[in-house]
Design a protein around this motif. Structure first.
Motif, PDB file in Angstrom:
ATOM      1  N   TRP A 180       0.863  -1.178   0.000  1.00  0.00           N
ATOM      2  CA  TRP A 180       0.000   0.000   0.000  1.00  0.00           C
ATOM      3  C   TRP A 180       0.901   1.230   0.000  1.00  0.00           C
ATOM      4  O   TRP A 180       1.744   1.374   0.898  1.00  0.00           O
ATOM      5  CB  TRP A 180      -0.889   0.014   1.233  1.00  0.00           C
ATOM      6  N   VAL A 181       0.726   2.129  -0.988  1.00  0.00           N
ATOM      7  CA  VAL A 181       1.630   3.274  -1.110  1.00  0.00           C
ATOM      8  C   VAL A 181       0.804   4.566  -1.204  1.00  0.00           C
ATOM      9  O   VAL A 181       0.691   5.177  -2.276  1.00  0.00           O
ATOM     10  CB  VAL A 181       2.548   3.123  -2.345  1.00  0.00           C
ATOM     11  N   PRO A 182       0.209   4.993  -0.092  1.00  0.00           N
ATOM     12  CA  PRO A 182      -0.602   6.204  -0.120  1.00  0.00           C
ATOM     13  C   PRO A 182       0.248   7.467  -0.030  1.00  0.00           C
ATOM     14  O   PRO A 182       1.299   7.474   0.618  1.00  0.00           O
ATOM     15  CB  PRO A 182      -1.487   6.059   1.121  1.00  0.00           C
ATOM     16  N   VAL A 183      -0.228   8.536  -0.676  1.00  0.00           N
ATOM     17  CA  VAL A 183       0.409   9.841  -0.521  1.00  0.00           C
ATOM     18  C   VAL A 183      -0.069  10.493   0.769  1.00  0.00           C
ATOM     19  O   VAL A 183       0.689  11.149   1.478  1.00  0.00           O
ATOM     20  CB  VAL A 183       0.102  10.739  -1.743  1.00  0.00           C
ATOM     21  N   GLY A 184      -1.351  10.291   1.080  1.00  0.00           N
ATOM     22  CA  GLY A 184      -1.927  10.869   2.286  1.00  0.00           C
ATOM     23  C   GLY A 184      -1.784   9.964   3.495  1.00  0.00           C
ATOM     24  O   GLY A 184      -1.097   8.935   3.461  1.00  0.00           O
ATOM     25  N   LEU A 199       3.696   1.547   2.924  1.00  0.00           N
ATOM     26  CA  LEU A 199       4.886   2.357   2.646  1.00  0.00           C
ATOM     27  C   LEU A 199       4.449   3.805   2.535  1.00  0.00           C
ATOM     28  O   LEU A 199       3.790   4.189   1.568  1.00  0.00           O
ATOM     29  CB  LEU A 199       5.521   1.917   1.324  1.00  0.00           C
ATOM     30  N   SER A 200       4.796   4.628   3.507  1.00  0.00           N
ATOM     31  CA  SER A 200       4.288   5.999   3.506  1.00  0.00           C
ATOM     32  C   SER A 200       5.194   6.916   4.304  1.00  0.00           C
ATOM     33  O   SER A 200       5.778   6.514   5.316  1.00  0.00           O
ATOM     34  CB  SER A 200       2.876   6.035   4.099  1.00  0.00           C
ATOM     35  N   ASP A 201       5.275   8.175   3.839  1.00  0.00           N
ATOM     36  CA  ASP A 201       5.961   9.219   4.603  1.00  0.00           C
ATOM     37  C   ASP A 201       4.972  10.055   5.403  1.00  0.00           C
ATOM     38  O   ASP A 201       5.379  10.980   6.118  1.00  0.00           O
ATOM     39  CB  ASP A 201       6.760  10.125   3.656  1.00  0.00           C
ATOM     40  N   ALA A 202       3.676   9.767   5.252  1.00  0.00           N
ATOM     41  CA  ALA A 202       2.639  10.506   5.973  1.00  0.00           C
ATOM     42  C   ALA A 202       2.292   9.783   7.270  1.00  0.00           C
ATOM     43  O   ALA A 202       2.783   8.684   7.547  1.00  0.00           O
ATOM     44  CB  ALA A 202       1.403  10.661   5.084  1.00  0.00           C
TER      45      ALA A 202
END
Length: 217
Positions: A180-184, A199-202
């Motif tokens: 799962w690679v969400p931007v939000g 996988l996320s920076d949020a």
């Protein structure tokens, strides 16, 4: 800690026409796997990790820069920001996000959706492939992954699983192969069952009594 593959002596004109038809059919490529080496032992790899309740159990390693006030029970090791293992894992996580969003590395979109999507509304079970979604993604009740392959969800919005929702694995589908690679931001609702690697920076919020097979990276 995500697959559709593809006699006689006839007059030359007919043979040529058949060749054109065959070569004009677009091929659908499977999603390419992502190498989790270096982060595969982590249950949670975070910058600031906040644990607000008692009873959190992590089956794996924990890494953070800012520690929680209430530590969880960790079956593996715990690494802080100065530890070489944590530093290396953070770099690997960043590279994984880039790779997951790069068609040349992990495959072209096999399913494209141009609006916010409730995954339950798609035909079930979901098959291996690259799901490219414009907007937020939610799981309201139940979805099923079926098939031994790689599942990648590239989304331009948030990821949300509603309380009591369920993600199931069938047909030899594996949590290690779901990305799962969400931007939000990501929110896994209370009492939900979830699978895969986020996988996320949020911000990522895991609700009370969530049963997750996979990783928060």
């Amino acid at each position: 800690m995500v697959t559709t593959m593809k006699k006689l002596h006839l007059l030359p004109l007919v043979v040529a026409m058949i060749s054109v038809i065959f070569f004009s059919i677009p091929s659908v490529t499977a999603a390419n796997p992502l190498d989790l080496t270096g982060v595969n032992n982590f249950a949670i790899l975070a910058n600031t990790y906040t644990n607000t309740g008692e009873g959190t159990v992590l089956n794996g390693d924990l890494g953070y820069t800012v520690p929680p006030a209430t530590p969880p029970t960790v079956s593996g090791a715990t690494f802080n920001s100065t530890n070489p293992t944590y530093i290396a894992a953070e770099a690997i996580q960043a590279n994984l996000i880039v790779s997951a969003n790069n068609p040349t590395q992990t495959g072209d979109c096999t399913t494209t959706l141009t609006a916010a999507t409730v995954l339950d509304s798609l035909t079930q079970p979901l098959l291996p492939g690259v799901y490219c979604i414009t907007g937020a993604v939610s799981i309201n009740e139940k979805i099923t992954f079926s098939g031994d392959g790689v599942y990648i969800f590239r989304m331009s919005g948030a990821l949300n699983s509603v309380a009591n929702s369920i993600v199931t694995l069938d047909g030899n589908a594996k949590a290690d192969n779901v990305f799962w690679v969400p931007v939000g931001a990501t929110t896994l609702g209370a009492n939900s069952v979830f699978a895969g690697n986020v996988l996320s920076d949020a911000a990522i919020t895991v609700g009370t009594t969530v049963n997750m097979t996979g990783r928060i990276l």
